[in-house]
Design a protein around this motif. Structure first.
Motif, PDB file in Angstrom:
ATOM      1  N   PHE A 421     -25.787  52.178 -19.269  1.00 12.48           N
ATOM      2  CA  PHE A 421     -25.861  50.909 -19.998  1.00 12.48           C
ATOM      3  C   PHE A 421     -26.928  50.054 -19.318  1.00 12.48           C
ATOM      4  O   PHE A 421     -26.739  49.575 -18.208  1.00 12.48           O
ATOM      5  CB  PHE A 421     -24.513  50.174 -19.963  1.00 12.48           C
ATOM      6  N   ASP A 422     -28.053  49.864 -19.991  1.00 14.88           N
ATOM      7  CA  ASP A 422     -29.190  49.184 -19.358  1.00 14.88           C
ATOM      8  C   ASP A 422     -29.309  47.742 -19.851  1.00 14.88           C
ATOM      9  O   ASP A 422     -30.281  47.380 -20.497  1.00 14.88           O
ATOM     10  CB  ASP A 422     -30.480  49.967 -19.647  1.00 14.88           C
ATOM     11  N   PHE A 423     -28.285  46.913 -19.570  1.00 16.43           N
ATOM     12  CA  PHE A 423     -28.363  45.499 -19.947  1.00 16.43           C
ATOM     13  C   PHE A 423     -29.164  44.748 -18.891  1.00 16.43           C
ATOM     14  O   PHE A 423     -28.927  44.922 -17.695  1.00 16.43           O
ATOM     15  CB  PHE A 423     -26.962  44.884 -20.054  1.00 16.43           C
ATOM     16  N   PRO A 424     -30.095  43.879 -19.315  1.00 13.79           N
ATOM     17  CA  PRO A 424     -30.894  43.170 -18.308  1.00 13.79           C
ATOM     18  C   PRO A 424     -30.064  42.149 -17.536  1.00 13.79           C
ATOM     19  O   PRO A 424     -29.351  41.345 -18.132  1.00 13.79           O
ATOM     20  CB  PRO A 424     -31.971  42.466 -19.151  1.00 13.79           C
ATOM     21  N   GLU A 425     -30.127  42.215 -16.203  1.00 14.98           N
ATOM     22  CA  GLU A 425     -29.498  41.186 -15.374  1.00 14.98           C
ATOM     23  C   GLU A 425     -30.490  40.039 -15.216  1.00 14.98           C
ATOM     24  O   GLU A 425     -31.683  40.198 -15.442  1.00 14.98           O
ATOM     25  CB  GLU A 425     -29.119  41.769 -14.012  1.00 14.98           C
ATOM     26  N   THR A 426     -29.973  38.879 -14.818  1.00 11.71           N
ATOM     27  CA  THR A 426     -30.819  37.685 -14.740  1.00 11.71           C
ATOM     28  C   THR A 426     -31.166  37.339 -13.309  1.00 11.71           C
ATOM     29  O   THR A 426     -30.273  37.285 -12.450  1.00 11.71           O
ATOM     30  CB  THR A 426     -30.092  36.479 -15.381  1.00 11.71           C
ATOM     31  N   LYS A 427     -32.437  37.108 -13.052  1.00 13.23           N
ATOM     32  CA  LYS A 427     -32.875  36.589 -11.752  1.00 13.23           C
ATOM     33  C   LYS A 427     -33.156  35.109 -11.950  1.00 13.23           C
ATOM     34  O   LYS A 427     -33.900  34.721 -12.855  1.00 13.23           O
ATOM     35  CB  LYS A 427     -34.133  37.309 -11.281  1.00 13.23           C
ATOM     36  N   ASP A 610     -17.035  39.439  -9.210  1.00 13.37           N
ATOM     37  CA  ASP A 610     -17.843  39.591 -10.429  1.00 13.37           C
ATOM     38  C   ASP A 610     -17.714  38.365 -11.331  1.00 13.37           C
ATOM     39  O   ASP A 610     -18.704  37.880 -11.882  1.00 13.37           O
ATOM     40  CB  ASP A 610     -17.405  40.837 -11.208  1.00 13.37           C
ATOM     41  N   GLU A 611     -16.482  37.875 -11.477  1.00 16.48           N
ATOM     42  CA  GLU A 611     -16.254  36.711 -12.352  1.00 16.48           C
ATOM     43  C   GLU A 611     -16.944  35.471 -11.788  1.00 16.48           C
ATOM     44  O   GLU A 611     -17.552  34.700 -12.536  1.00 16.48           O
ATOM     45  CB  GLU A 611     -14.747  36.463 -12.521  1.00 16.48           C
ATOM     46  N   ALA A 612     -16.848  35.276 -10.472  1.00 20.96           N
ATOM     47  CA  ALA A 612     -17.489  34.108  -9.841  1.00 20.96           C
ATOM     48  C   ALA A 612     -19.002  34.181 -10.012  1.00 20.96           C
ATOM     49  O   ALA A 612     -19.659  33.180 -10.323  1.00 20.96           O
ATOM     50  CB  ALA A 612     -17.115  34.031  -8.363  1.00 20.96           C
ATOM     51  N   GLU A 613     -19.557  35.374  -9.830  1.00 19.13           N
ATOM     52  CA  GLU A 613     -21.007  35.553  -9.982  1.00 19.13           C
ATOM     53  C   GLU A 613     -21.434  35.228 -11.413  1.00 19.13           C
ATOM     54  O   GLU A 613     -22.423  34.523 -11.639  1.00 19.13           O
ATOM     55  CB  GLU A 613     -21.383  36.998  -9.630  1.00 19.13           C
ATOM     56  N   ARG A 614     -20.676  35.739 -12.391  1.00 19.45           N
ATOM     57  CA  ARG A 614     -21.011  35.469 -13.808  1.00 19.45           C
ATOM     58  C   ARG A 614     -20.957  33.983 -14.122  1.00 19.45           C
ATOM     59  O   ARG A 614     -21.786  33.452 -14.856  1.00 19.45           O
ATOM     60  CB  ARG A 614     -20.063  36.250 -14.726  1.00 19.45           C
TER      61      ARG A 614
END
Length: 728
Positions: A421-427, A610-614
């Motif tokens: 699954f190649d969803f773009p992550e955000t920088k 993961d939730e905190a990061e999102r």
């Protein structure tokens, strides 16, 4: 201790079987004691057994104090609230969650451990229930915005967590002097029984809502992430962080003359993996060398207990909350170039078809030659940048071998059905005050992929060896999706002319992989990829090996990141005990007793991180767009629902064009094809369609961004500049 627990479980079983007998009639505690000839001294233990059976929902206690087998089927699980008032209860080892209607929540709040009674079962995937008892509160503190009440004799905390549906009442004498606009932490003193608001007392004032850093700190506090290390832990870290000595190297395989590098992001400081590749004939010798953190973090020490509690390092947009103190994570445990370091190495012989034909797992001492970045390696391999090639001339042949080996490994993984699954992550780039100045997608390139490929192969190799050794171990497992969810996905994709072969057994990962390949580059790709991902179960840590569905791997573990993940640290300990011949019966029993709980706790801490990061990413995206209200951008329709269209911009920001803002017509929603069509204009909006939008709202509290449709060319020059800058 374990013997006592076993005896208690036996007594529970005896009492439960006694009450299941068809001749049993409801009895009080003293009557049960008399019938079973339980002495006065043992009566308290009987009471404890009955209480436990009642907590588990197996028996019930009448108003007259008589015990009987429960008529309703009771289950215990974790309540997850929805913003709309209803919720779901997740029961361990149950395939599907149980729906709890708003009228049946029984005052339960998000995260509570509850007992529920099943009301309705329409097949395995459709169950409804009601909360009958709250066994344990999941939330004891609330983070939110303080607002004074009328006459300033009391106040309220408006929770950041919107799943807490009510404000918290704060008496003025318990407000710590908080004023309007303060972000605070409130400890709950009551939970709003009988229709009243929850009450609390303020225990910490984080700062004013407009102060730099208060926003992220509020999320940190909201997820109860530990910011500071106890002094005892810091002192222990300082004591053990000694340079590598000759004594440390005794008995280790010396690899200091091997050419090896670390390859990480430019800003990484905790470097826990180094790689080396040489060729012998047609075979590749791949070395994955992992920091030997267990040499410095002894089992059950203060350091180890703190790392266990944290479970993982947490990577937020403006800070890292490490699992281990910086003395270790950025110091002696980090594989810094030019320094001797202790490692646990997985050295694999890989044939031209990508099979590992032989391997060795060993305690080693290494000396990293060069700290490389993904950007530099990609410039060498893909851009063939002359400057970069000249700068790292002596390493270029190894990088080329790495690229070739990476392709072979990936091809083999692809052939067996591994899903990507190649969803773009955000920088997110922040200024000195924590304000977002630039958003862009993280680029996956040749360099990032080769490290990913090598780490996956090492993880599989280690997992397979220890599975066949039949020793206690921690695995990273991913179960096959629920049959019902996959069949729903198969039905949905038919609307777009796609199909999946399901057969009579469970779906194979190859079918998901084929589907993603079919939709690649098509308008419906974002939606189908997201729906396919949602049909999957969540990967987790377990003490039993059940394989990894997404990777199409029979054996998988997390071995490669002991600086930042506790399960990796724990399996290093097991590996070293085995290598040193210390894995006796006592050690085996010890690991068997602690690993199931370690797996469960580590999985929970991972989800929290993961939730905190999102949340921090969503917050900064909203902040970024708040500065750009009125700007016009071109995006792509990424989702269509009955309440509007989601549009994703090139910088990964996603916003909603609400139907109430589509004033040019009345639009009808086609649920089967995820399309909107204007009743009068006939204009149709479809997934993947390019669309110009104007930013009209950005709500930091709700973490939402609102767009409206704009005609191309309506933006003024200033807005055009913003768009061009963001797109780049």
């Amino acid at each position: 201790m374990q013997e006592t627990d076993r005896n208690f479980e036996k007594r529970k079983k005896v009492i439960y079987q006694f009450m299941q007998d068809e001749l049993y009639v409801p009895m009080k505690l003293k009557e049960i004691a008399a019938v079973l000839r339980i002495s006065r001294e043992e009566k308290e233990e009987l009471r404890a057994v009955l209480n436990e059976l009642e907590t588990e929902g197996k028996i019930s206690l009448s108003k007259r104090g008589k015990y009987s087998i429960s008529k309703e089927k009771h289950l215990t699980g974790c309540f997850r609230a929805n913003l709309k008032g209803f919720g779901f209860v997740t029961v361990e080892d149950e395939a599907s969650d149980i729906y709890i209607g708003a009228e049946y929540t029984g005052g339960a709040m998000d995260g509570d451990t509850v007992e529920i009674a099943l009301l309705k079962t329409d097949g395995p995937g459709h169950r409804e229930g009601k909360v009958t008892k709250i066994l344990k509160r999941g939330i004891t503190k609330v983070v939110g915005l303080y607002q004074p009440g009328a006459g300033k004799k009391y106040g309220f905390v408006i929770p950041d967590n919107q799943k807490i549906g009510m404000d918290v009442f704060i008496p003025i004498e318990r407000s710590m002097g908080a004023v309007s606009g303060h972000k605070v932490v409130a400890e709950l003193t009551s939970y709003g029984e009988r229709g009243r608001k929850p009450e609390g007392k303020i225990v910490e004032i984080i700062g004013h809502v407009n102060d730099p850093g208060t926003d992220i700190l509020s999320i940190v506090k909201g997820y109860d992430l530990p910011m500071e290390f106890p002094e005892k832990v810091l002192n222990q870290a300082a004591r053990v962080a000694k340079p590598v000595s000759e004594a440390d190297m005794n008995g280790r395989k010396d690899l200091r003359d091997w050419q090896m590098v670390t390859i990480d992001g430019e800003d990484a400081k905790d470097l826990d993996d180094a790689v080396s590749v040489v060729q012998e004939g047609e075979d590749y010798i791949l070395g994955v060398h992992i920091a030997d953190v267990t040499n410095y973090v002894q089992g059950n020490s203060a350091l180890d207990r703190e790392a266990y509690e944290r479970g993982t390092s947490v990577y937020l947009v403006d800070r890292v909350i490490p699992m281990l103190p910086h003395t270790l994570s950025n110091g002696i445990c980090s594989l810094n170039a030019g320094e001797d370091r202790l490692a646990l190495s997985c050295i694999m012989r890989v044939d031209p078809s990508g099979h590992v034909t032989d391997h060795e797992i060993a305690e080693t001492v290494i000396h990293v030659d060069q700290r490389m970045s993904y950007t530099s390696v990609n410039k060498i391999l893909e851009d063939e940048d002359p400057e970069e090639i000249a700068k790292y001339r002596e390493f270029v042949p190894m990088f080329q071998r790495m690229r070739d080996l990476s392709r072979i490994i990936r091809q083999r993984r692809h052939q067996r059905g591994s899903i990507d699954f190649d969803f773009p992550e955000t920088k997110i780039i922040l200024d000195s005050k924590g304000r977002p100045t630039e958003l862009k997608p993280y680029e996956r390139n040749t360099a990032t992929r080769l490290i990913e490929d090598f780490m996956l192969l090492a993880n599989e190799t280690v997992a397979e060896e220890y599975y066949w050794r039949e020793l206690p171990f921690l695995y990273r497992t991913h179960e096959a999706p629920d049959d019902e969810k996959i069949r729903a996905l198969a039905t949905f994709i038919n609307n777009f002319g796609h199909s999946m072969h399901l057969g009579t057994g469970e779906v194979r990962p190859k079918e998901i992989q084929k589907l993603l390949a079919k939709v690649e580059g098509r308008p419906e790709e974002p939606l189908i990829s997201r729906l396919a991902l949602r049909s999957m179960k969540q990967a987790r840590y377990t003490a039993e090996n059940t394989g990894h569905f997404g990777l199409a791997a029979n054996y998988y573990t997390h071995f490669t990141s002991p600086i930042r993940r506790y399960p990796d640290l724990q399996i290093h300990r097991i590996i070293k005990d085995n290598l040193r011949g210390r894995m006796n019966e006592k050690k085996i029993r010890h690991y068997q007793s602690i690993l199931p709980e370690a797996a469960k706790h580590s999985s929970e801490m991972e989800r929290r991180a993961d939730e905190a990061e999102r949340e921090t990413i969503k917050l900064k995206k909203v902040e970024y767009m708040q500065e750009r209200l009125g700007n016009v951008y071109e995006g792509v329709i990424s989702g269509i629902t009955k309440w509007g269209m989601y549009v994703e911009l090139p910088n990964t920001v996603e916003g909603l064009v609400h139907v109430v803002n589509m004033r040019d017509d009345h639009y009808e929603y086609d649920e089967s094809r995820y399309e909107m069509t204007g009743v009068h204009t006939g204009r149709t909006y479809k997934l993947g369609q390019p669309l110009w939008i104007r930013v009209i709202g950005a709500d930091r509290l709700q973490r939402t961004i609102d767009f409206e449709i704009a005609e191309e060319g309506n933006e003024d020059d200033g807005e055009k500049e913003w768009y061009e800058a963001d797109r780049k």
